[in-house]
Design an enzyme around this catalytic site. Structure first.
Site: not given
Lengths: 266, 266
Positions: B54, B56, B114, B203
């Site tokens: 997934r 967000d 990422y 994050r």
């Protein structure tokens, strides 16, 4: 004591129905008018905001200019911070100044600078859909540069104005016209500086230039279009999403330091 | 004859409620599932789309991977073009391939990469509000680089996982962690490559690193957080808007040529 304020502002035009205030529609002028009146604790639109000119729906600004008369003489930077605390996230006041009482954001304009970005990617890039035009055919920049020389100087741009425009004269002067290829972004970035631009003029000029670069128009076609003076021959108007109002010039601006923006936003 | 297809896709996460399909909500998986079933002329969800994992709400992808079984064996590039003609403008299939019948987009993942972008501008930049985090305090990159060395290798990242995560183990391996300052954009750009990442891990890590760079945490604070193993000490989770899933790695990928994206989108 009241004072006249000049603002330089940036906005992402994606979610605005253009600059000009309209009832029941989200516009740049509308949001700004609400914020200024809220700060003055006045019912909108007791204070009227005057812009340097309109931008269409989807068109962005890196340095739009407005003025308004505020009933209290508060420090310019407090005005900037106060408005930014009220305004929505897709617009931001970069500079606030107390202007001369006779300054007018629209009537005193001596020139404008626009940028147009075209993404040359093979695929539609979802991250650029609102921030650049798109052209997937091969482009010869040398041809574009050659053709752009014909834009410099004073010309009747009747072939480059959208129908519906009601200005008295279509004569404008372009001081500077350039194009750069930004390899990292795979973009062509056009920049135009002139004493003023007609409705849709930049988007129509870029449409003609990109066709010249692709070989579907001859390199000297701008001269033909000047002679024809008829917008139907320029045909294409590129997407609003690639257009940025970069700077508004006023008489008396210091030409060496035209902007007072923070360095990275110049 | 049916075939299993692997897609590499990019999306602007701004207007999606995340990747995972949910009733009555616009999600990446939902839009893709509708498009694949429409192409197959099947009622949704006759064909199920499996993602690598997934993302967000607000998180972007430069190279998300999915697979699905399609009832007809059509050429891979026709699949790509067909889906792109149906999909909305904020997502785009970059590559379609016919995969081995046993390929699984989620179970076969060997690593992910990422990117996190932080805008260091003094002002909020309306053009970056959906595409980068924002940090307006001075940052010492040397401190961040030093601290990032502590991220490399196998660690228990229990201090770096959002509460509510229900995975069995918080041990993950980070192969590569780097940061660059992009002067032209006035941004810090982080990149992390590891065998997998916990919920909100990137994050939370960026939140800790930016505080280290600003001097509000000591340079060796990541070691302390490993020992504490408690997410409450990491505190800050930077905005979803700066996060991009750049690449998903699979066993058997050619490490020299991990992607088959067009050059400018690599």
């Amino acid at each position: 004591m009241s004072a006249r304020y000049k603002l330089i502002l940036t906005y992402d035009g994606t979610n605005f129905a253009g600059f000009q205030r309209q009832p029941d529609t989200r516009t740049v002028e509308g949001e700004l008018t609400k914020a200024v009146n809220l700060m003055a604790k006045k019912p909108t639109p007791a204070i009227i905001v005057y812009g340097s000119g309109r931008t269409d729906a989807g068109v962005h600004a890196l340095g739009q200019v407005v003025h308004f008369d505020f009933p209290f003489d508060i420090p310019a930077d407090s005005m900037r911070k106060g408005l930014n605390s009220i305004l929505p996230v897709d617009m931001e006041v970069l500079v606030a100044e107390i202007a001369k009482p006779e300054f007018h954001a629209r009537y005193d304009v001596s020139g404008k600078r626009y940028v147009y970005r075209i993404d040359l990617g093979e695929f539609r890039n979802p991250f650029k859909r609102n921030y650049a035009g798109h052209w997937k055919f091969p482009v010869d920049e040398a041809k574009i540069r050659l053709a752009m020389k014909d834009l410099i100087g004073e010309h009747d741009f009747s072939s480059f104005v959208a129908s519906g425009s009601s200005v008295r004269s279509n004569v404008r002067t372009i001081y500077e016209a350039k194009v750069e290829r930004h390899e990292a972004d795979n973009e062509l970035v056009f920049e135009f500086y002139g004493n003023g631009f007609l409705y849709n003029q930049v988007r129509i000029m870029v449409g003609v230039l990109i066709e010249i670069g692709s070989g579907t128009r001859p390199v000297d076609d701008i001269q033909r279009l000047y002679k024809l003076g008829d917008r139907r021959y320029a045909r294409r108007t590129v997407s609003a999403s690639g257009l940025y109002l970069k700077h508004v010039y006023y008489e008396g601006d210091d030409p060496e330091h035209p902007t007072k923006l923070p360095k990275h936003q110049r």
